[in-house]
Design a protein around this motif. Structure first.
Motif, PDB file in Angstrom:
ATOM      1  N   PRO A   1      70.832  83.036  64.651  1.00  0.00           N
ATOM      2  CA  PRO A   1      70.313  84.773  64.545  1.00  0.00           C
ATOM      3  C   PRO A   1      69.329  84.861  63.793  1.00  0.00           C
ATOM      4  O   PRO A   1      69.272  84.456  62.572  1.00  0.00           O
ATOM      5  CB  PRO A   1      71.765  85.160  63.952  1.00  0.00           C
ATOM      6  N   ALA A   2      68.186  85.297  64.058  1.00  0.00           N
ATOM      7  CA  ALA A   2      67.044  85.741  63.335  1.00  0.00           C
ATOM      8  C   ALA A   2      67.244  86.597  62.274  1.00  0.00           C
ATOM      9  O   ALA A   2      66.438  86.755  61.266  1.00  0.00           O
ATOM     10  CB  ALA A   2      65.713  86.088  64.091  1.00  0.00           C
ATOM     11  N   THR A   3      68.085  87.532  62.390  1.00  0.00           N
ATOM     12  CA  THR A   3      68.471  88.515  61.496  1.00  0.00           C
ATOM     13  C   THR A   3      69.248  88.006  60.283  1.00  0.00           C
ATOM     14  O   THR A   3      69.753  88.992  59.671  1.00  0.00           O
ATOM     15  CB  THR A   3      68.914  89.730  62.044  1.00  0.00           C
ATOM     16  N   ASP A   4      69.889  87.007  60.324  1.00  0.00           N
ATOM     17  CA  ASP A   4      70.996  86.677  59.256  1.00  0.00           C
ATOM     18  C   ASP A   4      70.565  86.861  57.859  1.00  0.00           C
ATOM     19  O   ASP A   4      71.314  87.434  57.016  1.00  0.00           O
ATOM     20  CB  ASP A   4      71.260  85.156  59.356  1.00  0.00           C
ATOM     21  N   GLY A   5      69.009  86.765  57.571  1.00  0.00           N
ATOM     22  CA  GLY A   5      68.782  86.652  56.311  1.00  0.00           C
ATOM     23  C   GLY A   5      68.574  88.004  55.827  1.00  0.00           C
ATOM     24  O   GLY A   5      68.957  88.789  54.761  1.00  0.00           O
ATOM     25  N   LEU A   6      67.893  88.947  56.932  1.00  0.00           N
ATOM     26  CA  LEU A   6      67.819  90.554  56.428  1.00  0.00           C
ATOM     27  C   LEU A   6      69.137  90.942  56.436  1.00  0.00           C
ATOM     28  O   LEU A   6      69.332  91.834  55.308  1.00  0.00           O
ATOM     29  CB  LEU A   6      67.160  90.711  57.754  1.00  0.00           C
ATOM     30  N   ARG A   7      70.223  90.573  57.110  1.00  0.00           N
ATOM     31  CA  ARG A   7      71.423  91.257  57.077  1.00  0.00           C
ATOM     32  C   ARG A   7      72.232  91.083  55.677  1.00  0.00           C
ATOM     33  O   ARG A   7      72.780  91.996  55.180  1.00  0.00           O
ATOM     34  CB  ARG A   7      72.565  90.677  58.193  1.00  0.00           C
ATOM     35  N   MET A   8      71.961  89.610  55.332  1.00  0.00           N
ATOM     36  CA  MET A   8      72.734  89.299  54.157  1.00  0.00           C
ATOM     37  C   MET A   8      72.242  90.035  52.888  1.00  0.00           C
ATOM     38  O   MET A   8      72.853  90.676  52.160  1.00  0.00           O
ATOM     39  CB  MET A   8      72.455  87.882  53.862  1.00  0.00           C
ATOM     40  N   LEU A   9      70.585  90.398  52.769  1.00  0.00           N
ATOM     41  CA  LEU A   9      70.290  91.040  51.754  1.00  0.00           C
ATOM     42  C   LEU A   9      70.351  92.426  52.007  1.00  0.00           C
ATOM     43  O   LEU A   9      70.885  93.174  50.726  1.00  0.00           O
ATOM     44  CB  LEU A   9      68.720  90.753  51.682  1.00  0.00           C
ATOM     45  N   LEU A  10      70.296  92.971  52.992  1.00  0.00           N
ATOM     46  CA  LEU A  10      70.732  94.589  53.382  1.00  0.00           C
ATOM     47  C   LEU A  10      72.220  94.878  52.770  1.00  0.00           C
ATOM     48  O   LEU A  10      72.329  95.779  52.572  1.00  0.00           O
ATOM     49  CB  LEU A  10      70.363  94.865  54.616  1.00  0.00           C
ATOM     50  N   ALA A  11      73.065  93.952  53.008  1.00  0.00           N
ATOM     51  CA  ALA A  11      74.483  94.009  52.804  1.00  0.00           C
ATOM     52  C   ALA A  11      74.604  94.171  51.253  1.00  0.00           C
ATOM     53  O   ALA A  11      75.687  94.683  50.953  1.00  0.00           O
ATOM     54  CB  ALA A  11      75.266  92.761  53.253  1.00  0.00           C
ATOM     55  N   HIS A  12      73.646  93.374  50.325  1.00  0.00           N
ATOM     56  CA  HIS A  12      73.951  93.686  48.999  1.00  0.00           C
ATOM     57  C   HIS A  12      73.129  95.081  48.385  1.00  0.00           C
ATOM     58  O   HIS A  12      73.037  95.210  47.226  1.00  0.00           O
ATOM     59  CB  HIS A  12      73.432  92.612  48.094  1.00  0.00           C
ATOM     60  N   LEU A  13      72.450  95.592  49.264  1.00  0.00           N
ATOM     61  CA  LEU A  13      71.558  96.862  48.767  1.00  0.00           C
ATOM     62  C   LEU A  13      72.410  98.250  49.106  1.00  0.00           C
ATOM     63  O   LEU A  13      72.813  98.563  50.233  1.00  0.00           O
ATOM     64  CB  LEU A  13      70.096  96.949  49.456  1.00  0.00           C
ATOM     65  N   PRO A  14      72.418  98.846  48.003  1.00  0.00           N
ATOM     66  CA  PRO A  14      73.342 100.255  48.062  1.00  0.00           C
ATOM     67  C   PRO A  14      72.535 101.157  49.114  1.00  0.00           C
ATOM     68  O   PRO A  14      71.341 101.037  49.236  1.00  0.00           O
ATOM     69  CB  PRO A  14      73.577 100.709  46.710  1.00  0.00           C
ATOM     70  N   ASP A  15      73.331 102.058  49.420  1.00  0.00           N
ATOM     71  CA  ASP A  15      72.418 103.163  50.241  1.00  0.00           C
ATOM     72  C   ASP A  15      71.664 103.824  49.772  1.00  0.00           C
ATOM     73  O   ASP A  15      71.700 104.303  48.333  1.00  0.00           O
ATOM     74  CB  ASP A  15      73.869 104.118  50.704  1.00  0.00           C
ATOM     75  N   THR A  16      70.416 104.030  50.397  1.00  0.00           N
ATOM     76  CA  THR A  16      69.234 104.749  49.802  1.00  0.00           C
ATOM     77  C   THR A  16      69.120 106.183  49.865  1.00  0.00           C
ATOM     78  O   THR A  16      68.329 106.898  49.648  1.00  0.00           O
ATOM     79  CB  THR A  16      68.080 104.132  50.375  1.00  0.00           C
ATOM     80  N   ALA A  17      70.434 106.787  50.500  1.00  0.00           N
ATOM     81  CA  ALA A  17      70.615 108.037  50.630  1.00  0.00           C
ATOM     82  C   ALA A  17      70.161 109.157  49.588  1.00  0.00           C
ATOM     83  O   ALA A  17      70.608 108.591  48.404  1.00  0.00           O
ATOM     84  CB  ALA A  17      71.962 108.465  51.560  1.00  0.00           C
ATOM     85  N   GLY A  18      69.256 110.022  49.580  1.00  0.00           N
ATOM     86  CA  GLY A  18      68.958 110.732  48.587  1.00  0.00           C
ATOM     87  C   GLY A  18      67.491 110.188  47.866  1.00  0.00           C
ATOM     88  O   GLY A  18      67.168 111.132  46.896  1.00  0.00           O
ATOM     89  N   MET A  19      66.913 109.030  48.094  1.00  0.00           N
ATOM     90  CA  MET A  19      65.926 108.647  47.611  1.00  0.00           C
ATOM     91  C   MET A  19      64.774 109.007  48.353  1.00  0.00           C
ATOM     92  O   MET A  19      64.514 108.676  49.513  1.00  0.00           O
ATOM     93  CB  MET A  19      65.988 107.131  47.439  1.00  0.00           C
TER      94      MET A  19
ATOM     95  N   HIS B   1      77.391  96.905  42.835  1.00  0.00           N
ATOM     96  CA  HIS B   1      78.387  97.080  43.716  1.00  0.00           C
ATOM     97  C   HIS B   1      77.926  97.425  45.107  1.00  0.00           C
ATOM     98  O   HIS B   1      78.515  98.076  46.065  1.00  0.00           O
ATOM     99  CB  HIS B   1      79.067  98.500  43.149  1.00  0.00           C
ATOM    100  N   GLY B   2      76.552  97.001  45.290  1.00  0.00           N
ATOM    101  CA  GLY B   2      76.074  97.382  46.543  1.00  0.00           C
ATOM    102  C   GLY B   2      76.654  97.142  47.885  1.00  0.00           C
ATOM    103  O   GLY B   2      76.696  97.882  48.775  1.00  0.00           O
ATOM    104  N   ALA B   3      77.530  96.050  47.683  1.00  0.00           N
ATOM    105  CA  ALA B   3      78.073  95.749  49.168  1.00  0.00           C
ATOM    106  C   ALA B   3      79.400  96.525  49.526  1.00  0.00           C
ATOM    107  O   ALA B   3      79.764  96.773  50.445  1.00  0.00           O
ATOM    108  CB  ALA B   3      78.730  94.342  48.900  1.00  0.00           C
ATOM    109  N   GLU B   4      79.820  97.554  48.338  1.00  0.00           N
ATOM    110  CA  GLU B   4      80.723  98.673  48.664  1.00  0.00           C
ATOM    111  C   GLU B   4      80.429  99.667  49.809  1.00  0.00           C
ATOM    112  O   GLU B   4      81.137 100.317  50.237  1.00  0.00           O
ATOM    113  CB  GLU B   4      81.276  99.124  47.301  1.00  0.00           C
ATOM    114  N   GLN B   5      79.156  99.878  49.481  1.00  0.00           N
ATOM    115  CA  GLN B   5      78.604 101.051  50.481  1.00  0.00           C
ATOM    116  C   GLN B   5      77.041 100.805  50.680  1.00  0.00           C
ATOM    117  O   GLN B   5      76.042 101.104  50.065  1.00  0.00           O
ATOM    118  CB  GLN B   5      78.790 102.343  49.784  1.00  0.00           C
ATOM    119  N   SER B   6      76.769  99.642  51.384  1.00  0.00           N
ATOM    120  CA  SER B   6      75.485  99.126  51.599  1.00  0.00           C
ATOM    121  C   SER B   6      74.659  99.826  52.590  1.00  0.00           C
ATOM    122  O   SER B   6      75.238 100.599  53.310  1.00  0.00           O
ATOM    123  CB  SER B   6      75.387  97.735  52.044  1.00  0.00           C
ATOM    124  N   VAL B   7      73.288  99.867  52.420  1.00  0.00           N
ATOM    125  CA  VAL B   7      72.430 100.482  53.352  1.00  0.00           C
ATOM    126  C   VAL B   7      72.698  99.794  54.812  1.00  0.00           C
ATOM    127  O   VAL B   7      72.666 100.679  55.756  1.00  0.00           O
ATOM    128  CB  VAL B   7      71.052 100.402  53.082  1.00  0.00           C
TER     129      VAL B   7
END
Length: 369
Positions: free
Chosen positions: A21-39, A202-208
């Motif tokens: 899966p070419a997106t594995d690395g992207l998914r892994m890091l995005l899963a640690h990034l908290p939601d950017t809503a409001g930014m 705590h990014g994985a709790e509500q990630s982007v």
């Protein structure tokens, strides 16, 4: 290391990476990034430096004339631009004295820009994280804890200390910016202030990645050929490419874009650009009409900047599809494959570069009403 050598050998022989899966690395890091809503003005840039380094072996076979086969040079294709990259003086030696690792130790990187705030996530190669703490301690950091989160910290939140500037420091962006760094084995989280640091912890709790308008866009990248080298994500509903001199007419309502991903894939000799855009539509008939309109506009509508269509500018036909992501959200996917180009001595996805330039210049005219 053994797995990297095997992948590199397969690339050397075939010009392609082994199936995964070419997106594995992207998914892994995005899963640690908290939601950017409001930014406001949020932009997320992802680069797979390990994949870009592996592509260099295809160049050794003479597949891409004029491009350097040095992995230290090849990895620059995946490096997010901006102040982070500006600290990269010598790609073979940069950063190590300041933070304990160099670009060759980075597998994948994710950079969030939302001025004045920002964050970085770096997945290092196995074992590279061990040197980070001692290097930070030698460069003015101290371990601190706030709200149960411990990080190496330097400077006051969001401030810049010119006396601490170091042109080779990726965390201070070469300007002595405040920095907080968390190290979890070989995953590094970095930001400029404690609230963002705590959110990252705590990014994985509500990630982007869990957002209903982002997850379908990432999924739209899964069928692209080759390795994912870079992706740019705009999570805040940009008015993609709407030119100022093309007003919306009463019988052509403005399309409501929710978010977008630009992606650069490569298998060595060829590269594929993918633009996936979320859009709110009433039904399948509207979705089909949008798909057909965009396909025609790619081939026929002239750019405001060049006077040529995207088909003429890229010499590449686009595959345009759209699918239902649920709850009124549809994903428009535009994909185009071309021979890998060269910019200087670094390989380039020429269609991806054209699309990003079009976004920056508000000139993605094929998306206009």
């Amino acid at each position: 290391m053994r797995h990297f050598i095997l992948a590199a050998a397969l690339l050397f022989q075939t010009g392609t990476l082994p199936a995964q899966p070419a997106t594995d690395g992207l998914r892994m890091l995005l899963a640690h990034l908290p939601d950017t809503a409001g930014m406001a003005r949020a932009e997320i840039a992802y680069g797979d430096l390990a994949a870009a380094r592996a592509l260099s072996l295809g160049i050794l076979m003479g597949r891409i004339e004029g491009a350097s086969s040095d992995p230290d040079i090849a990895q620059l294709r995946a490096m997010p631009t901006g102040p982070f990259a500006a600290t990269l003086r010598n790609p073979a030696t940069a950063w190590r004295a300041a933070v304990g690792f160099g670009p060759a130790d980075v597998a994948q990187v994710l950079v969030l820009s939302a001025p004045p705030k920002g964050a970085m996530l770096l997945q290092l190669v196995p074992g590279a994280g061990d040197a980070v703490g001692p290097a930070l301690a030698a460069n003015g950091y101290a371990e601190q804890t706030q709200t149960g989160v411990t990080a190496w910290a330097r400077g006051a939140d969001l401030e810049t200390d010119l006396a601490a500037r170091n042109p080779g420091d990726p965390f201070g962006l070469g300007m002595g910016m405040a920095s907080r760094v968390q190290i979890a084995h070989d995953l590094l989280r970095q930001s400029r202030d404690w609230p963002t640091t705590i959110a990252l912890a705590h990014g994985a709790e509500q990630s982007v990645l869990a957002r209903p308008d982002i997850a379908p866009l990432v999924a739209a990248l899964d069928n692209a050929p080759g390795a994912l080298i870079m992706a740019l994500i705009y999570p805040a509903g940009p008015d993609l490419g709407m030119a100022d001199n093309q007003p919306v007419l009463p019988d052509q309502p403005e399309t409501v874009w929710t978010s977008a991903i630009f992606a650069d894939f490569s298998s060595g000799a060829s590269s594929t650009a993918v633009l996936a855009v979320g859009v709110m539509l009433a039904d399948a008939a509207d979705a089909a009409a949008l798909r057909d309109r965009v396909a025609r506009a790619w081939a026929e509508r002239p750019s405001d900047m060049t006077g040529a269509s995207y088909l003429d500018m890229t010499a590449t036909a686009a595959d345009v599809t759209i699918h239902d992501a649920g709850n009124g959200l549809w994903v428009l996917r535009i994909s185009a494959e071309a021979a890998t180009g060269v910019r200087g001595i670094i390989t380039q996805n020429t269609v991806f570069a054209r699309l990003v330039d079009g976004w920056m210049m508000r000139d993605l005219v094929f998306l206009n009403p």
